[in-house]
Design an enzyme around this catalytic site. Structure first.
Site, short mmCIF file in Angstrom:
data_model
loop_
_atom_site.label_atom_id
_atom_site.label_comp_id
_atom_site.label_asym_id
_atom_site.label_seq_id
_atom_site.Cartn_x
_atom_site.Cartn_y
_atom_site.Cartn_z
N HIS A 37 0.85 -1.15 -0.08
CA HIS A 37 0.01 -0.03 -0.20
C HIS A 37 0.91 1.37 0.04
CE1 HIS A 37 -4.24 0.63 -0.04
NE2 HIS A 37 -4.50 0.87 1.32
N ASN A 93 -7.15 5.95 4.94
CA ASN A 93 -8.54 6.08 4.81
C ASN A 93 -8.78 7.43 5.07
OD1 ASN A 93 -8.35 3.33 4.46
ND2 ASN A 93 -9.80 2.75 6.18
N ASP A 127 -0.73 2.52 -5.29
CA ASP A 127 -0.71 0.96 -5.42
C ASP A 127 -1.92 0.69 -6.34
OD1 ASP A 127 -1.98 1.57 -2.68
OD2 ASP A 127 -2.82 -0.28 -3.08
N ASN A 137 -9.11 2.77 -0.95
CA ASN A 137 -9.66 3.99 0.19
C ASN A 137 -9.01 5.33 0.23
OD1 ASN A 137 -11.69 2.26 1.09
ND2 ASN A 137 -10.18 0.95 2.56
#
Length: 189
Positions: A19, A66, A91, A112
């Protein structure tokens, strides 16, 4: 002014997570440039330097993925950087490891970090999507993106980041196709 925003999660435990490819790219870019001014601002890590005559700002939010949209919006609004001059590096599960795609706008595709950004600034910004492979099973996606790259995968990502950093001026000059073509290296063939 141009903004290059790397997405990732803060903290050393996340440093080599899939991520965090956006953070990894920004780290490489800053390492490769001289006269970089760095500061902690807007709940993140801000840096600036010149490429040719273009003023470049990089940003890594200290918020988790997030929630990154708030600090990113604050940074962009402060400098009044236009969305078409904003590049978010992140990513992408649907792209093969070590490959990239670039697009302006579009959906978050369930990412997210992009959802958070979209909710604060809209969708009309450039996305540099770096492939991290799909785990093959939808239920394994969260674990996959939050796990570290294997050593061989990290070598591919590091090599890609070096090539992207070397060729970033080409992209910022508006030559997306040439930029992507310049990224071919031994691991990506």
């Amino acid at each position: 002014m141009i903004a290059l925003i790397g997405l990732g999660n803060p903290g050393t435990k996340h440093k080599n997570n899939r991520h965090n490819v956006g953070y990894l790219f920004i780290d490489q870019l800053l390492q490769d440039h001289d006269d970089v001014m760095r500061e902690k601002k807007f709940d993140g890590e801000l840096a600036s330097f010149l490429i040719g005559k273009k003023k470049i700002y990089t940003f890594k939010s200290n918020d988790y993925m997030n929630e990154c949209g708030k600090s990113i919006a604050t940074f962009l609004n402060f400098f009044k950087i236009k969305s078409n001059l904003t590049y978010v590096i992140h990513d992408d599960l649907d792209i093969t490891l070590g490959k990239i795609k670039i697009k302006l706008g579009g959906s978050s595709a369930g990412h997210n970090g992009l959802k958070s950004i979209d909710s604060k600034i809209g969708k009309n910004y450039n996305r540099i999507r770096i492939g991290i492979n799909h785990p093959g099973n939808k239920e394994m996606v969260n674990k996959h993106v939050l796990s570290n790259f294997k050593k061989s995968e990290l070598e591919v990502i590091n090599e890609l980041n070096i090539k992207m950093s070397e060729n970033i001026k080409v992209l910022l000059d508006g030559e997306k196709s040439k930029f992507i073509n310049n990224l071919i290296f031994k691991h990506s063939q």
